[in-house]
Motif scaffolding. Structure first.
Motif, PDB file in Angstrom:
ATOM      1  N   ILE A  70       5.178 -13.448  -0.796  1.00 25.89           N
ATOM      2  CA  ILE A  70       5.450 -12.194  -0.087  1.00 25.89           C
ATOM      3  C   ILE A  70       5.079 -10.991  -0.952  1.00 25.89           C
ATOM      4  CG2 ILE A  70       7.306 -10.777   0.865  1.00 25.89           C
ATOM      5  CD1 ILE A  70       8.681 -13.393   1.697  1.00 25.89           C
ATOM      6  N   ALA A  71       5.437 -11.069  -2.257  1.00 30.64           N
ATOM      7  CA  ALA A  71       5.104  -9.961  -3.157  1.00 30.64           C
ATOM      8  C   ALA A  71       3.601  -9.792  -3.285  1.00 30.64           C
ATOM      9  CB  ALA A  71       5.735 -10.212  -4.527  1.00 30.64           C
ATOM     10  N   SER A  72       2.848 -10.909  -3.277  1.00 28.89           N
ATOM     11  CA  SER A  72       1.386 -10.821  -3.349  1.00 28.89           C
ATOM     12  C   SER A  72       0.824 -10.173  -2.086  1.00 28.89           C
ATOM     13  CB  SER A  72       0.789 -12.217  -3.544  1.00 28.89           C
ATOM     14  OG  SER A  72       1.246 -12.786  -4.767  1.00 28.89           O
ATOM     15  N   ASP A  73       1.368 -10.574  -0.937  1.00 25.31           N
ATOM     16  CA  ASP A  73       0.929  -9.956   0.316  1.00 25.31           C
ATOM     17  C   ASP A  73       1.241  -8.460   0.326  1.00 25.31           C
ATOM     18  OD1 ASP A  73       0.092 -12.419   1.136  1.00 25.31           O
ATOM     19  OD2 ASP A  73       1.861 -12.844   2.372  1.00 25.31           O
ATOM     20  N   THR A  74       2.431  -8.122  -0.182  1.00 23.22           N
ATOM     21  CA  THR A  74       2.820  -6.702  -0.219  1.00 23.22           C
ATOM     22  C   THR A  74       1.898  -5.925  -1.155  1.00 23.22           C
ATOM     23  OG1 THR A  74       5.119  -7.320   0.203  1.00 23.22           O
ATOM     24  CG2 THR A  74       4.719  -5.133  -0.702  1.00 23.22           C
ATOM     25  N   ALA A  75       1.542  -6.521  -2.287  1.00 28.04           N
ATOM     26  CA  ALA A  75       0.639  -5.842  -3.223  1.00 28.04           C
ATOM     27  C   ALA A  75      -0.728  -5.619  -2.594  1.00 28.04           C
ATOM     28  CB  ALA A  75       0.514  -6.655  -4.507  1.00 28.04           C
ATOM     29  N   ARG A  76      -1.220  -6.606  -1.851  1.00 29.30           N
ATOM     30  CA  ARG A  76      -2.515  -6.439  -1.187  1.00 29.30           C
ATOM     31  C   ARG A  76      -2.441  -5.349  -0.111  1.00 29.30           C
ATOM     32  NH1 ARG A  76      -2.709 -12.107  -1.964  1.00 29.30           N
ATOM     33  NH2 ARG A  76      -1.716 -12.470   0.063  1.00 29.30           N
ATOM     34  N   ALA A  77      -1.293  -5.353   0.608  1.00 28.09           N
ATOM     35  CA  ALA A  77      -1.132  -4.317   1.636  1.00 28.09           C
ATOM     36  C   ALA A  77      -1.061  -2.929   1.009  1.00 28.09           C
ATOM     37  CB  ALA A  77       0.122  -4.600   2.458  1.00 28.09           C
ATOM     38  N   ALA A  78      -0.391  -2.838  -0.147  1.00 25.88           N
ATOM     39  CA  ALA A  78      -0.300  -1.542  -0.826  1.00 25.88           C
ATOM     40  C   ALA A  78      -1.673  -1.085  -1.292  1.00 25.88           C
ATOM     41  CB  ALA A  78       0.658  -1.652  -2.003  1.00 25.88           C
ATOM     42  N   THR A  79      -2.484  -2.023  -1.761  1.00 26.28           N
ATOM     43  CA  THR A  79      -3.839  -1.675  -2.189  1.00 26.28           C
ATOM     44  C   THR A  79      -4.654  -1.123  -1.030  1.00 26.28           C
ATOM     45  OG1 THR A  79      -3.762  -3.368  -3.905  1.00 26.28           O
ATOM     46  CG2 THR A  79      -5.934  -2.579  -3.251  1.00 26.28           C
ATOM     47  N   VAL A  80      -4.521  -1.773   0.122  1.00 24.83           N
ATOM     48  CA  VAL A  80      -5.240  -1.312   1.306  1.00 24.83           C
ATOM     49  C   VAL A  80      -4.775   0.083   1.708  1.00 24.83           C
ATOM     50  CG1 VAL A  80      -5.635  -1.749   3.766  1.00 24.83           C
ATOM     51  CG2 VAL A  80      -5.721  -3.636   2.119  1.00 24.83           C
ATOM     52  N   ARG A  81      -3.468   0.297   1.648  1.00 24.56           N
ATOM     53  CA  ARG A  81      -2.929   1.605   2.029  1.00 24.56           C
ATOM     54  C   ARG A  81      -3.410   2.701   1.068  1.00 24.56           C
ATOM     55  NH1 ARG A  81       1.974   1.904   5.057  1.00 24.56           N
ATOM     56  NH2 ARG A  81       2.819   3.363   3.521  1.00 24.56           N
ATOM     57  N   VAL A  82      -3.444   2.372  -0.220  1.00 26.36           N
ATOM     58  CA  VAL A  82      -3.910   3.372  -1.194  1.00 26.36           C
ATOM     59  C   VAL A  82      -5.385   3.670  -0.991  1.00 26.36           C
ATOM     60  CG1 VAL A  82      -4.319   3.774  -3.643  1.00 26.36           C
ATOM     61  CG2 VAL A  82      -2.139   2.825  -2.890  1.00 26.36           C
ATOM     62  N   GLN A  83      -6.172   2.606  -0.777  1.00 23.21           N
ATOM     63  CA  GLN A  83      -7.607   2.821  -0.575  1.00 23.21           C
ATOM     64  C   GLN A  83      -7.884   3.612   0.701  1.00 23.21           C
ATOM     65  OE1 GLN A  83      -9.159  -1.135  -0.637  1.00 23.21           O
ATOM     66  NE2 GLN A  83      -9.170  -1.266  -2.898  1.00 23.21           N
ATOM     67  N   ALA A  84      -7.008   3.467   1.693  1.00 25.19           N
ATOM     68  CA  ALA A  84      -7.178   4.208   2.947  1.00 25.19           C
ATOM     69  C   ALA A  84      -6.604   5.613   2.866  1.00 25.19           C
ATOM     70  CB  ALA A  84      -6.514   3.456   4.096  1.00 25.19           C
ATOM     71  N   GLY A  85      -5.982   5.936   1.730  1.00 20.02           N
ATOM     72  CA  GLY A  85      -5.437   7.260   1.553  1.00 20.02           C
ATOM     73  C   GLY A  85      -4.114   7.481   2.257  1.00 20.02           C
ATOM     74  N   ARG A  86      -3.456   6.393   2.664  1.00 22.78           N
ATOM     75  CA  ARG A  86      -2.182   6.521   3.362  1.00 22.78           C
ATOM     76  C   ARG A  86      -0.986   6.408   2.425  1.00 22.78           C
ATOM     77  NH1 ARG A  86      -1.847   2.333   7.937  1.00 22.78           N
ATOM     78  NH2 ARG A  86      -2.822   1.003   6.366  1.00 22.78           N
ATOM     79  N   ALA A  87      -1.231   6.121   1.138  1.00 21.37           N
ATOM     80  CA  ALA A  87      -0.137   5.997   0.176  1.00 21.37           C
ATOM     81  C   ALA A  87      -0.641   6.419  -1.188  1.00 21.37           C
ATOM     82  CB  ALA A  87       0.374   4.558   0.118  1.00 21.37           C
ATOM     83  N   SER A  88       0.317   6.760  -2.056  1.00 17.88           N
ATOM     84  CA  SER A  88      -0.048   7.181  -3.403  1.00 17.88           C
ATOM     85  C   SER A  88      -0.270   5.967  -4.293  1.00 17.88           C
ATOM     86  CB  SER A  88       1.074   8.051  -3.985  1.00 17.88           C
ATOM     87  OG  SER A  88       2.226   7.260  -4.209  1.00 17.88           O
ATOM     88  N   PRO A  89      -1.023   6.135  -5.397  1.00 19.71           N
ATOM     89  CA  PRO A  89      -1.222   5.011  -6.339  1.00 19.71           C
ATOM     90  C   PRO A  89       0.098   4.474  -6.906  1.00 19.71           C
ATOM     91  CG  PRO A  89      -2.827   6.736  -6.752  1.00 19.71           C
ATOM     92  CD  PRO A  89      -1.855   7.300  -5.765  1.00 19.71           C
ATOM     93  N   LEU A  90       1.123   5.311  -6.927  1.00 20.02           N
ATOM     94  CA  LEU A  90       2.415   4.847  -7.423  1.00 20.02           C
ATOM     95  C   LEU A  90       2.938   3.680  -6.589  1.00 20.02           C
ATOM     96  CD1 LEU A  90       4.799   5.200  -9.356  1.00 20.02           C
ATOM     97  CD2 LEU A  90       5.740   6.908  -7.763  1.00 20.02           C
ATOM     98  N   GLU A  91       2.694   3.714  -5.317  1.00 19.25           N
ATOM     99  CA  GLU A  91       3.131   2.621  -4.448  1.00 19.25           C
ATOM    100  C   GLU A  91       2.438   1.325  -4.820  1.00 19.25           C
ATOM    101  OE1 GLU A  91       2.821   1.687   0.283  1.00 19.25           O
ATOM    102  OE2 GLU A  91       3.642   3.643  -0.315  1.00 19.25           O
ATOM    103  N   GLN A  92       1.153   1.404  -5.144  1.00 21.89           N
ATOM    104  CA  GLN A  92       0.413   0.217  -5.563  1.00 21.89           C
ATOM    105  C   GLN A  92       0.950  -0.325  -6.874  1.00 21.89           C
ATOM    106  OE1 GLN A  92      -3.784   0.883  -5.951  1.00 21.89           O
ATOM    107  NE2 GLN A  92      -4.244  -1.253  -6.455  1.00 21.89           N
ATOM    108  N   GLU A  93       1.289   0.563  -7.812  1.00 19.10           N
ATOM    109  CA  GLU A  93       1.822   0.125  -9.097  1.00 19.10           C
ATOM    110  C   GLU A  93       3.179  -0.581  -8.919  1.00 19.10           C
ATOM    111  OE1 GLU A  93       0.389   0.121 -11.971  1.00 19.10           O
ATOM    112  OE2 GLU A  93      -1.434   1.000 -11.117  1.00 19.10           O
ATOM    113  N   ARG A  94       4.026  -0.011  -8.059  1.00 18.10           N
ATOM    114  CA  ARG A  94       5.325  -0.647  -7.816  1.00 18.10           C
ATOM    115  C   ARG A  94       5.138  -2.035  -7.208  1.00 18.10           C
ATOM    116  NH1 ARG A  94       7.669   4.633  -6.092  1.00 18.10           N
ATOM    117  NH2 ARG A  94       6.989   4.095  -3.971  1.00 18.10           N
ATOM    118  N   ALA A  95       4.221  -2.158  -6.286  1.00 25.33           N
ATOM    119  CA  ALA A  95       3.969  -3.463  -5.670  1.00 25.33           C
ATOM    120  C   ALA A  95       3.448  -4.465  -6.689  1.00 25.33           C
ATOM    121  CB  ALA A  95       2.974  -3.311  -4.517  1.00 25.33           C
TER     122      ALA A  95
END
Length: 423
Positions: A163-188
């Motif tokens: 689940i954590a791996s899926d969440t990290a991948r989702a966070a990466t997608v969100r950051v690349q799409a500009g819908r989230a900050s890089p901090l979210e990706q780091e937390r994931a």
């Protein structure tokens, strides 16, 4: 809800076993039969050194019973008189020869008392073997429950890592799409790394628990374990513990066997006070006339220095000690049973709470948080909090179920009935 937990346990355990086989490069058929708790107990009982020692003690006691029933051996006596002297008695031509038997006669019921002691020791040895078997059953049950719980913890950790791996991948997608900050990706990514560390930790613990079980059963364990052993308590409200009683338990039976052996020892010591007779019928050849005559002797020890009273006092003291130990054992066992029943009731209540609505709510909250996070309706903090709550609730559920089964096993060992004599 307990059924829901049982389903969760079964599914996650199967996932863990599959992952472990893939990690080890081992391919096993899915239909491989389970190693049940009863199978493990049977294997351990057949290979345990304690069981072998107890069986040897039974064999020794049975041989001792046969020895106790034997009567003392007679002795053959040959006496040569009037030889190697002076005058007509020089040399051996004038010697008179007497041949006789010395037959000991036990008086005072010694043989009967000796047999009674041997019988008591044989019963004590049989009971000791039963106690060893009960101890082995408890030890294997504890190791089996611990190994099963450790395997499920490993499965939960693997699930959380996925689940954590899926969440990290989702966070990466969100950051690349500009819908989230890089901090979210780091937390994931931090959450994923922590989950990976937890997988390694629980894998090592599961392997160690399985190795301990294998060491006890006497062979490597390749078959999966029966995860249904961690089923929760059935029924509704937990009532008050019943009054504890030590009557009929193995522990009290062992103390009573010691008392019976001490009683038999007292009777044996008393019988030893009666002096034995030794009779000696025989024949004598008189060299001077070449005639043969019968001879008969009888002897009896004189109890001047040792009349057996000290031995009787020592046996009585051992009997008093055995009686006191029996009464202490009854009190101790009743207290242990009472404490164990409280532990079972408390563990059952904890298992119902941990595996009840709390687990269901945590699973549903995590499911909704994952869907909402993917759709952008929830933030990452809400998702991480829901996942953490689910992990903690799952772990608490497994711990509560394992504690409940361990408490039950210990109570069953304390209340294990003594075998009925003759069976």
């Amino acid at each position: 809800m307990i059924r829901l937990v049982a389903v969760l346990v079964t599914v996650t355990s199967c996932v863990a076993i599959a992952h472990a086989q893939q990690a080890g490069g081992v391919s096993r058929p899915i239909s491989e039969p389970l190693l049940t708790l009863d199978d493990a107990i049977a294997l351990a009982t057949g290979s345990a050194p304690a069981a072998e020692a107890a069986t040897a003690e039974v064999d020794s006691a049975e041989a001792g019973r046969r020895v106790a029933g034997l009567r003392p051996n007679p002795a053959l006596l040959v006496e040569v008189e009037n030889f190697v002297g002076t005058g007509p008695y020089s040399g051996v031509n004038g010697a008179d020869v007497t041949a006789s038997l010395a037959i000991p006669l036990e008086l005072g019921g010694k043989r009967r008392a000796r047999i009674a002691v041997a019988d008591a020791e044989a019963r004590r040895a049989l009971l000791a073997r039963t106690i060893v078997q009960a101890d082995i059953r408890l030890q294997v049950t504890e190791l089996y429950i611990q190994a099963t719980a450790a395997r499920i913890r490993f499965a939960i950790a693997e699930d959380q890592f996925r689940i954590a791996s899926d969440t990290a991948r989702a966070a990466t997608v969100r950051v690349q799409a500009g819908r989230a900050s890089p901090l979210e990706q780091e937390r994931a990514e931090v959450a994923r790394l922590n989950a990976e560390v937890d997988v390694d930790r629980t894998r090592r613990l599961a392997d160690a628990a399985r190795t301990n079980l294998a060491r006890r059963v006497g062979r490597p364990i390749t078959a999966p374990l029966d995860v249904s052993i961690l089923g929760g308590p059935t029924g509704g409200t937990v009532g008050p513990p019943r009054p504890a009683s030590s009557a009929g338990t193995l522990a009290l039976a062992a103390a009573e066997a010691e008392l019976a052996t001490a009683d038999a020892g007292v009777q044996l010591a008393r019988s030893q006070r009666a002096p034995d007779l030794t009779i000696g019928p025989g024949v004598r050849r008189i060299e001077a006339t070449n005639d043969v005559a019968a001879v008969f002797s009888i002897s009896m020890p004189l109890p001047l220095f040792n009349n057996g009273r000290a031995a009787v006092e020592a046996a009585n003291a051992r009997r008093r000690r055995a009686d006191a130990q029996r009464r202490m054992t009854a009190l101790d066992v009743e207290q242990q049973i009472s404490d164990a029943e409280v532990d079972v009731h408390n563990a059952a209540a904890a298992a119902r709470i941990a595996s009840g609505p709390a687990l269901s709510a945590a699973m549903e909250a995590a499911r909704i948080a994952r869907i909402g996070y993917r759709e952008g309706k929830f933030g990452q903090l809400e998702l991480l909090d829901a996942e953490r709550t689910l992990t903690e609730t799952r772990s608490a559920s497994i711990e509560a179920l394992a504690s409940y089964q361990l408490a039950r096993a210990r109570l069953e060992r304390l209340t294990a009935p003594a075998p009925i004599e003759g069976n």
